[in-house]
Design a protein around this motif. Sequence first.
Motif, PDB file in Angstrom:
ATOM      1  N   GLY A  82      35.748  21.272  17.366  1.00 11.12           N
ATOM      2  CA  GLY A  82      35.934  21.101  18.761  1.00 11.12           C
ATOM      3  C   GLY A  82      34.418  21.309  19.451  1.00 11.12           C
ATOM      4  N   PHE A  83      33.685  22.346  18.858  1.00 13.38           N
ATOM      5  CA  PHE A  83      32.434  22.634  19.510  1.00 13.38           C
ATOM      6  C   PHE A  83      31.677  21.788  19.012  1.00 13.38           C
ATOM      7  N   THR A  84      31.354  21.737  17.646  1.00  9.54           N
ATOM      8  CA  THR A  84      30.326  20.783  17.120  1.00  9.54           C
ATOM      9  C   THR A  84      30.512  19.220  17.338  1.00  9.54           C
ATOM     10  N   GLU A  85      31.480  18.810  17.393  1.00  9.43           N
ATOM     11  CA  GLU A  85      31.546  17.275  17.724  1.00  9.43           C
ATOM     12  C   GLU A  85      31.563  17.004  19.094  1.00  9.43           C
TER      13      GLU A  85
ATOM     14  N   ARG B  13      29.634  14.453  23.258  1.00 10.22           N
ATOM     15  CA  ARG B  13      29.879  14.270  24.609  1.00 10.22           C
ATOM     16  C   ARG B  13      28.869  15.388  25.108  1.00 10.22           C
ATOM     17  N   GLY B  14      28.020  15.926  24.735  1.00  7.43           N
ATOM     18  CA  GLY B  14      26.994  16.918  24.950  1.00  7.43           C
ATOM     19  C   GLY B  14      25.694  16.411  25.210  1.00  7.43           C
ATOM     20  N   LEU B  15      24.968  16.566  23.857  1.00  2.45           N
ATOM     21  CA  LEU B  15      23.648  16.058  23.938  1.00  2.45           C
ATOM     22  C   LEU B  15      23.360  14.635  23.814  1.00  2.45           C
ATOM     23  N   LEU B  16      24.445  13.992  23.211  1.00  3.95           N
ATOM     24  CA  LEU B  16      24.297  12.539  23.076  1.00  3.95           C
ATOM     25  C   LEU B  16      24.490  11.858  24.677  1.00  3.95           C
ATOM     26  N   ILE B  17      25.209  12.394  25.356  1.00  8.69           N
ATOM     27  CA  ILE B  17      25.481  12.088  26.682  1.00  8.69           C
ATOM     28  C   ILE B  17      24.357  12.511  27.560  1.00  8.69           C
ATOM     29  N   VAL B  18      23.606  13.614  27.423  1.00  6.52           N
ATOM     30  CA  VAL B  18      22.291  13.870  28.043  1.00  6.52           C
ATOM     31  C   VAL B  18      21.218  12.830  27.904  1.00  6.52           C
ATOM     32  N   ALA B  19      21.359  12.363  26.648  1.00 11.49           N
ATOM     33  CA  ALA B  19      20.347  11.369  26.092  1.00 11.49           C
ATOM     34  C   ALA B  19      20.431  10.072  26.710  1.00 11.49           C
ATOM     35  N   LEU B  20      21.930   9.685  26.670  1.00 15.00           N
ATOM     36  CA  LEU B  20      22.011   8.243  26.994  1.00 15.00           C
ATOM     37  C   LEU B  20      21.807   8.338  28.612  1.00 15.00           C
ATOM     38  N   ARG B  21      22.343   9.520  29.370  1.00 15.82           N
ATOM     39  CA  ARG B  21      21.984   9.328  30.761  1.00 15.82           C
ATOM     40  C   ARG B  21      20.633   9.228  31.238  1.00 15.82           C
ATOM     41  N   SER B  22      19.805   9.273  30.303  1.00 17.36           N
ATOM     42  CA  SER B  22      18.435   9.194  30.734  1.00 17.36           C
ATOM     43  C   SER B  22      18.048   7.886  31.230  1.00 17.36           C
TER      44      SER B  22
ATOM     45  N   GLY C 298      40.502   8.937  21.296  1.00 13.74           N
ATOM     46  CA  GLY C 298      40.468  10.387  21.652  1.00 13.74           C
ATOM     47  C   GLY C 298      39.238  10.788  22.265  1.00 13.74           C
ATOM     48  N   GLY C 299      38.217  10.193  21.696  1.00 13.62           N
ATOM     49  CA  GLY C 299      36.796  10.448  22.508  1.00 13.62           C
ATOM     50  C   GLY C 299      36.899  10.041  24.093  1.00 13.62           C
ATOM     51  N   THR C 300      37.538   8.893  24.403  1.00 19.08           N
ATOM     52  CA  THR C 300      37.549   8.523  25.748  1.00 19.08           C
ATOM     53  C   THR C 300      38.501   9.485  26.419  1.00 19.08           C
ATOM     54  N   ALA C 301      39.668  10.175  25.943  1.00 13.13           N
ATOM     55  CA  ALA C 301      40.261  11.503  26.675  1.00 13.13           C
ATOM     56  C   ALA C 301      39.575  12.404  26.703  1.00 13.13           C
ATOM     57  N   PHE C 302      38.735  12.785  25.898  1.00 11.17           N
ATOM     58  CA  PHE C 302      37.797  13.965  26.039  1.00 11.17           C
ATOM     59  C   PHE C 302      36.832  13.752  27.251  1.00 11.17           C
ATOM     60  N   TYR C 303      36.072  12.613  27.070  1.00 11.11           N
ATOM     61  CA  TYR C 303      35.423  12.098  27.985  1.00 11.11           C
ATOM     62  C   TYR C 303      35.921  12.189  29.472  1.00 11.11           C
ATOM     63  N   ILE C 304      37.045  11.554  29.631  1.00  8.71           N
ATOM     64  CA  ILE C 304      37.981  11.927  30.739  1.00  8.71           C
ATOM     65  C   ILE C 304      38.128  13.578  31.368  1.00  8.71           C
TER      66      ILE C 304
ATOM     67  N   ALA D 115      36.935  20.200  27.124  1.00  7.36           N
ATOM     68  CA  ALA D 115      37.200  19.089  25.804  1.00  7.36           C
ATOM     69  C   ALA D 115      36.913  19.713  24.516  1.00  7.36           C
ATOM     70  N   MET D 116      36.238  20.678  24.612  1.00  4.52           N
ATOM     71  CA  MET D 116      35.695  21.401  23.229  1.00  4.52           C
ATOM     72  C   MET D 116      37.047  21.889  22.833  1.00  4.52           C
ATOM     73  N   ALA D 117      37.590  22.840  23.675  1.00  4.55           N
ATOM     74  CA  ALA D 117      38.820  23.511  23.221  1.00  4.55           C
ATOM     75  C   ALA D 117      40.090  22.424  22.830  1.00  4.55           C
ATOM     76  N   LEU D 118      40.103  21.161  23.575  1.00 10.74           N
ATOM     77  CA  LEU D 118      41.270  20.485  23.306  1.00 10.74           C
ATOM     78  C   LEU D 118      41.016  19.659  22.237  1.00 10.74           C
ATOM     79  N   HIS D 119      39.771  19.451  21.878  1.00 10.01           N
ATOM     80  CA  HIS D 119      39.200  18.704  20.629  1.00 10.01           C
ATOM     81  C   HIS D 119      39.805  19.413  19.346  1.00 10.01           C
ATOM     82  N   GLY D 120      39.553  21.022  19.423  1.00 11.54           N
ATOM     83  CA  GLY D 120      39.728  21.709  18.120  1.00 11.54           C
ATOM     84  C   GLY D 120      41.223  21.888  18.233  1.00 11.54           C
ATOM     85  N   LEU D 121      41.865  21.971  19.224  1.00 15.57           N
ATOM     86  CA  LEU D 121      43.346  22.158  19.318  1.00 15.57           C
ATOM     87  C   LEU D 121      43.889  20.610  18.624  1.00 15.57           C
ATOM     88  N   TRP D 122      43.722  19.747  18.933  1.00 23.84           N
ATOM     89  CA  TRP D 122      44.218  18.563  18.489  1.00 23.84           C
ATOM     90  C   TRP D 122      44.042  18.450  16.959  1.00 23.84           C
TER      91      TRP D 122
END
Length: 273
Positions: free
Chosen positions: A128-131, A136-145, A187-193, A204-211
């Motif tokens: 949940g932390f790594t993915e 949805r962390g570092l990649l999003i920061v980059a894309l938002r540029s 699932g990625g869409t749900a985590f983004y939401i 989202a990290m917590a939910l991803h790990g749980l799922w």
Amino acid sequence: MTTTAPSALRVRPRIWIGLVIWLAYLVLVFAVQSASGIPYQEWGDSAGNLFFGGGVSLIVATVLLAITTSLLGWWRPALFDRERSRHRWPIVVPILVVVAAGMNLAGTDWASYSGAFLAASVVLLLVGFTEELVNRGLLIVALRSRLHEGWVWFISSALFGLGHYINVLLGAPAGDTTIQVFAAFLGGTAFYIFRRTTGSLIWAMALHGLWDFSVFATGVGHAGDITAIANVVYLFTGFLGLAFVAFVIRGSKERADVATAPSTGGSASIPAE
């Protein structure tokens, strides 16, 4: 409501940086998991297989991602949006994922778990932390540029799904993996939401790990019939997410406009959307 204020970053966000991090993460995970010599489909055979086949790669990735994020100075924009989505009700999508995960856990054959196997499987929560930090962390920061938030959602979710194809190289059937790739996009869409409605990636990290933990748990012993219902709920939730995601994208002001720190040789801000 503003979650974070603009702040100086050590390295100016660029799309290529996010893509390099995404690819490097996949290469790292594949290399470590391949080095274990344990095929993907045999991870569930024993606590040792699970830990060395999947757990070690997550531990290594967690450490290296923490170092990378610190060197970039991207912790705040990676973990927090400046503003939460104006529409909060789409949070029903990740809530339904919680319900599906709960159904999986309720149908898990816990009597088949040994103490060692349970301890090894808990390490999988790190996914949940790594993915999430990568996709949805570092990649999003980059894309938002550079990109509109709609493309940020789509590309980050698509790459998250496509990244699961490395499982084929680790011994997973191609057909089953293709289904997993599509499910991961949903699932990625749900985590983004979840990120947009709460303003934080942490949930989202917590939910991803749980799922992911709940899905793996159903593969131990003989799962109850309720887990089949959980899969239907998850699939329904994914399509619901596709219908609702536009509402959390609309009006977004997350385009990067933070200045780089003087040490990187620049202080000009990135134009806001």
